[in-house]
Write a protein that holds these residues in place. Sequence first.
Motif, mmCIF file in Angstrom:
data_model
loop_
_atom_site.group_PDB
_atom_site.id
_atom_site.type_symbol
_atom_site.label_atom_id
_atom_site.label_comp_id
_atom_site.label_asym_id
_atom_site.label_seq_id
_atom_site.Cartn_x
_atom_site.Cartn_y
_atom_site.Cartn_z
ATOM 1 N N HIS A 42 -1.802 1.732 -36.005
ATOM 2 C CA HIS A 42 -1.431 2.178 -34.664
ATOM 3 C C HIS A 42 -2.566 3.014 -34.084
ATOM 4 C CE1 HIS A 42 2.570 0.525 -34.718
ATOM 5 N NE2 HIS A 42 2.549 0.773 -36.019
ATOM 6 N N PRO A 43 -2.648 3.088 -32.766
ATOM 7 C CA PRO A 43 -3.723 3.909 -32.179
ATOM 8 C C PRO A 43 -3.697 5.297 -32.825
ATOM 9 C CG PRO A 43 -2.541 2.738 -30.448
ATOM 10 C CD PRO A 43 -1.795 2.467 -31.727
ATOM 11 N N PRO A 44 -4.826 5.750 -33.391
ATOM 12 C CA PRO A 44 -4.806 7.013 -34.144
ATOM 13 C C PRO A 44 -4.452 8.217 -33.266
ATOM 14 C CG PRO A 44 -7.047 6.130 -33.976
ATOM 15 C CD PRO A 44 -6.146 5.113 -33.392
ATOM 16 N N LYS A 45 -3.657 9.098 -33.816
ATOM 17 C CA LYS A 45 -3.212 10.297 -33.074
ATOM 18 C C LYS A 45 -4.382 11.132 -32.584
ATOM 19 C CE LYS A 45 1.483 11.145 -34.488
ATOM 20 N NZ LYS A 45 1.644 10.210 -35.647
ATOM 21 N N LYS A 46 -5.423 11.221 -33.451
ATOM 22 C CA LYS A 46 -6.565 12.075 -33.087
ATOM 23 C C LYS A 46 -7.318 11.545 -31.877
ATOM 24 C CE LYS A 46 -7.386 14.651 -37.244
ATOM 25 N NZ LYS A 46 -8.042 14.585 -38.550
ATOM 26 N N MET A 47 -7.160 10.253 -31.635
ATOM 27 C CA MET A 47 -7.786 9.674 -30.451
ATOM 28 C C MET A 47 -7.181 10.293 -29.182
ATOM 29 S SD MET A 47 -7.168 5.815 -29.237
ATOM 30 C CE MET A 47 -7.958 5.118 -27.815
ATOM 31 N N PHE A 48 -5.887 10.514 -29.225
ATOM 32 C CA PHE A 48 -5.226 11.098 -28.055
ATOM 33 C C PHE A 48 -5.657 12.555 -27.860
ATOM 34 C CE2 PHE A 48 -2.431 7.640 -29.434
ATOM 35 C CZ PHE A 48 -2.399 6.904 -28.267
ATOM 36 N N ALA A 49 -5.899 13.232 -28.973
ATOM 37 C CA ALA A 49 -6.322 14.633 -28.891
ATOM 38 C C ALA A 49 -7.671 14.769 -28.191
ATOM 39 C CB ALA A 49 -6.379 15.234 -30.292
ATOM 40 N N LYS A 50 -8.542 13.759 -28.356
ATOM 41 C CA LYS A 50 -9.880 13.808 -27.740
ATOM 42 C C LYS A 50 -9.865 13.301 -26.311
ATOM 43 C CE LYS A 50 -12.270 12.169 -31.838
ATOM 44 N NZ LYS A 50 -13.103 11.068 -32.338
ATOM 45 N N HIS A 51 -8.748 12.756 -25.901
ATOM 46 C CA HIS A 51 -8.695 12.025 -24.638
ATOM 47 C C HIS A 51 -8.822 12.962 -23.434
ATOM 48 C CE1 HIS A 51 -7.614 8.863 -21.890
ATOM 49 N NE2 HIS A 51 -7.576 8.009 -22.885
ATOM 50 N N PRO A 52 -9.606 12.559 -22.415
ATOM 51 C CA PRO A 52 -9.730 13.407 -21.230
ATOM 52 C C PRO A 52 -8.409 13.505 -20.465
ATOM 53 C CG PRO A 52 -10.823 11.292 -20.859
ATOM 54 C CD PRO A 52 -10.418 11.336 -22.299
ATOM 55 N N SER A 53 -7.568 12.482 -20.547
ATOM 56 C CA SER A 53 -6.218 12.561 -19.967
ATOM 57 C C SER A 53 -5.284 11.792 -20.900
ATOM 58 C CB SER A 53 -6.181 12.040 -18.536
ATOM 59 O OG SER A 53 -6.693 10.728 -18.454
ATOM 60 N N PRO A 55 -4.205 7.320 -22.044
ATOM 61 C CA PRO A 55 -4.498 5.913 -21.771
ATOM 62 C C PRO A 55 -3.810 5.432 -20.488
ATOM 63 C CG PRO A 55 -3.922 6.200 -24.074
ATOM 64 C CD PRO A 55 -3.658 7.516 -23.402
ATOM 65 N N HIS A 56 -4.333 4.361 -19.909
ATOM 66 C CA HIS A 56 -3.815 3.885 -18.621
ATOM 67 C C HIS A 56 -2.374 3.387 -18.707
ATOM 68 C CE1 HIS A 56 -7.754 4.306 -16.849
ATOM 69 N NE2 HIS A 56 -8.276 3.631 -17.844
ATOM 70 N N LEU A 57 -1.986 2.925 -19.885
ATOM 71 C CA LEU A 57 -0.614 2.441 -20.043
ATOM 72 C C LEU A 57 0.120 3.342 -21.030
ATOM 73 C CD1 LEU A 57 -1.150 -1.434 -20.354
ATOM 74 C CD2 LEU A 57 -0.865 -0.057 -18.297
ATOM 75 N N THR A 324 -10.778 -5.645 -17.723
ATOM 76 C CA THR A 324 -10.875 -5.538 -19.182
ATOM 77 C C THR A 324 -11.561 -4.239 -19.576
ATOM 78 O OG1 THR A 324 -12.882 -6.889 -19.068
ATOM 79 C CG2 THR A 324 -10.836 -8.022 -19.671
ATOM 80 N N GLY A 325 -12.586 -3.843 -18.834
ATOM 81 C CA GLY A 325 -13.260 -2.571 -19.127
ATOM 82 C C GLY A 325 -12.272 -1.423 -19.081
ATOM 83 N N LYS A 326 -11.456 -1.441 -18.048
ATOM 84 C CA LYS A 326 -10.497 -0.357 -17.877
ATOM 85 C C LYS A 326 -9.441 -0.340 -18.990
ATOM 86 C CE LYS A 326 -6.995 1.341 -14.654
ATOM 87 N NZ LYS A 326 -6.500 1.353 -13.283
ATOM 88 N N TYR A 327 -8.826 -1.489 -19.246
ATOM 89 C CA TYR A 327 -7.680 -1.501 -20.165
ATOM 90 C C TYR A 327 -8.061 -1.679 -21.633
ATOM 91 C CZ TYR A 327 -4.791 -1.474 -16.020
ATOM 92 O OH TYR A 327 -4.202 -1.104 -14.847
ATOM 93 N N VAL A 328 -9.018 -2.562 -21.935
ATOM 94 C CA VAL A 328 -9.352 -2.790 -23.347
ATOM 95 C C VAL A 328 -10.109 -1.590 -23.909
ATOM 96 C CG1 VAL A 328 -10.621 -4.244 -24.971
ATOM 97 C CG2 VAL A 328 -9.337 -5.302 -23.087
ATOM 98 N N PHE A 329 -11.085 -1.096 -23.148
ATOM 99 C CA PHE A 329 -11.880 0.041 -23.636
ATOM 100 C C PHE A 329 -11.315 1.382 -23.174
ATOM 101 C CE2 PHE A 329 -15.494 -3.180 -23.691
ATOM 102 C CZ PHE A 329 -15.423 -3.353 -25.058
ATOM 103 N N ASP A 330 -10.246 1.332 -22.420
ATOM 104 C CA ASP A 330 -9.619 2.569 -21.953
ATOM 105 C C ASP A 330 -10.642 3.465 -21.239
ATOM 106 O OD1 ASP A 330 -7.510 4.497 -21.720
ATOM 107 O OD2 ASP A 330 -8.357 5.596 -23.427
ATOM 108 N N LEU A 462 -5.534 -3.389 -26.359
ATOM 109 C CA LEU A 462 -5.836 -2.374 -25.355
ATOM 110 C C LEU A 462 -5.894 -1.038 -26.093
ATOM 111 C CD1 LEU A 462 -3.359 -3.415 -22.497
ATOM 112 C CD2 LEU A 462 -5.550 -4.439 -23.136
ATOM 113 N N ALA A 463 -7.045 -0.379 -26.030
ATOM 114 C CA ALA A 463 -7.216 0.874 -26.780
ATOM 115 C C ALA A 463 -6.172 1.897 -26.337
ATOM 116 C CB ALA A 463 -8.619 1.415 -26.571
#
Length: 687
Positions: A42-53, A55-57, A324-330, A462-463
Amino acid sequence: LSLSQQPRHIRTLQTLSTTPKMSQGSPKAPVVAEAHEVDTYHPPKKMFAKHPSKPHLSGLEEYQKLYKESITQPDKFWGRLARELLTWHRDFQTVRSGSLVNGDVAWFLEGEINASYNCVDRHAFADPNRVAIIYEADEPTDGRSVTYGELLREVSRVAHVLKAMGVRKGDTVAIYLPMIPEAVVALMACARIGAIHSVVFAGFSADSLRDRVLDARCKVVITTDEGKRGGKLIGTKKIVDEALKQCPEVKHVLVYKRTGADIPMTPGRDLWWHEEVQKYPNYIPPEPMNSEDPLFLLYTSGSTGKPKGVMHTTGGYLVGAAATGKYVFDIHPGDRYFCGGDVGWITGHTYVVYAPLLLGVTTVVFEGTPAYPNFSRYWDIIEKHGVTQFYVAPTALRLLKRAGDQFVKGDFNKHLRVLGSVGEPIAAEVWKWYFEVVGKEEAQVVDTYWQTETGSHVIAPLAGVTPTKPGSASLPFFGIEPAIIDPVSGEEIHGNDVEGVLAFKQPWPSMARTVWGAHKRYMETYLNVYKGYYFTGDGAGRDHEGFYWIRGRVDDVVNVSGHRLSTAEIEAALIEHPIIAEAAVVGVADELTGQAVNAFVSIKEGHEASDALRKEFILQVRRSIGPFAAPKAVYIVPDLPKTRSGKIMRRILRKVLAGEEDQLGDVTTLSDPSVVGRIIDVVREAR
Ligand code: 6R9
């Protein structure tokens, strides 16, 4: 049914059964069974911690909802996205017309748009000092940055230069440049004035460049004095000069000074970039283009000897790249995005240049190699620039994994959220290494499946949204309706847990519209193989959860280090050698490069097989196509295995190389079955 009577797509099964994945384990067990055992990440939790806001979905459910809309109401879905992501000079009324059956697909009709305006001007007006390009030169200390404001000025000036050289809307310009910011500038300058760009990878030989320039009837070529990669110099201008000896229609060559080498300039024809740009103002209005006007050609290898000029149009391609840039690479505002691909291939077009610039973020243009000055180069770049998304081919990952984990060092992970993979299947061990060692389990791996012809990602997670399984490209992107087809019956296989060849049932905005000057070939290759479908040329499985597993090409295309090569093209190059009578080229599994090219040749009477001759044959391919296409091994054999009708049975050669002499299958259709034994002897002796 003898082989020569079988439909073309039946070769599929034979090719499939020789791919490494299929030959492992029990031959009778269905391949999809492996998929059941793999872990889901699953998308790693730590990825969300680094996120500027965020994911789009919001999650998989939202993806499923939107996906459904994109398939059942494509006009509504794509109409909305096209207006949301791009700025249209004039709005469109018809979202989509035409069909796969007729091969006349068109998107966003009546719409007018300019690619360079969307990639450059919008952001330059909003925020001129935002960095558009980070140039990482071959030498780590030589780089620089280009802001959106600077990019607009340089693009405008080069657009003026091209106009002064006589380039008009609809003309094609050949671009033979290494990975420097000027490559981006050149693409944008063409798009700005409505010229079609045709990038030729700067590793192609003079002959290959010549063929592409002639096919597209280019009148202008853009190049450098030299290139620099991995500490080595590449004589780009010299290669252009050689190629142009046979291109009488080329009126001008624009030369960017990269190294300052002393190179000959043909008076009247060759002009220096730095001298020309000074003559013109730093703004030129973008030319409004019809949505379906061609944006670029990109030559790619197919199953015949002649490369195809795949043609992409403006509106649809841009929508695909941005979406695709927006959604796949977030991708989010402020991201610093790094794709290691070369602008000479589709990955460089869509994901070094168009997607990040359309979304107004910073893109890294990397001139060098992952091994120079040492194996830490990628990680150093990521750390230095706080890269947020990184995108590369598995072949580079295999090289780096093999070099050793000690090189994966530094505090480079701080901002890294997405790790992309492209170009070839990624083995589960490499996927896990990417996730654990490179990503420290804090970034999501997205294995993206697509092709030159699809323009942008077609099957990809989608990342931040889609769960993934190592080795699977996961689920279809919006608007893509995959079909698994039985290559023998030509019928679609419904349901899950199925295996066959991969096709798509609906047109999508960024699909190639034609092959330049050869629409019949376009129809035959992609749309007439299975009527009503776009045929990818790849084998694939859909597992019990509907995840897609790409198995590799089922036609005569070999994938070496993520480079797409045609066996027929390499054979044609070999045959040009005066001593070679016949040649057959096959791809074999290779630990480092994924597949490697092996050539079997028979030589003319009066010549003896020798190491010197084998070397000469390899050189022949390097000269004719380019170094990256060079066979890893050349076997000089007394004769090739041929059917009575003269068709070379490459399947037998593949089996011999795989050491599967006991599984040759039916050889009775061969005109001389005894050649097989002699070929086996040659291969054994060479090893
Ligand atoms: C983008 C690009 C296309 C061929 C394609 C397939 C292979 C690409 C892949 C993949 C497995 C992936 N391919 N991505 N195979 N998994 N994620 O590479 O375009 O050069 O036209 O090659 O590459 O065989 O048909 P292109």
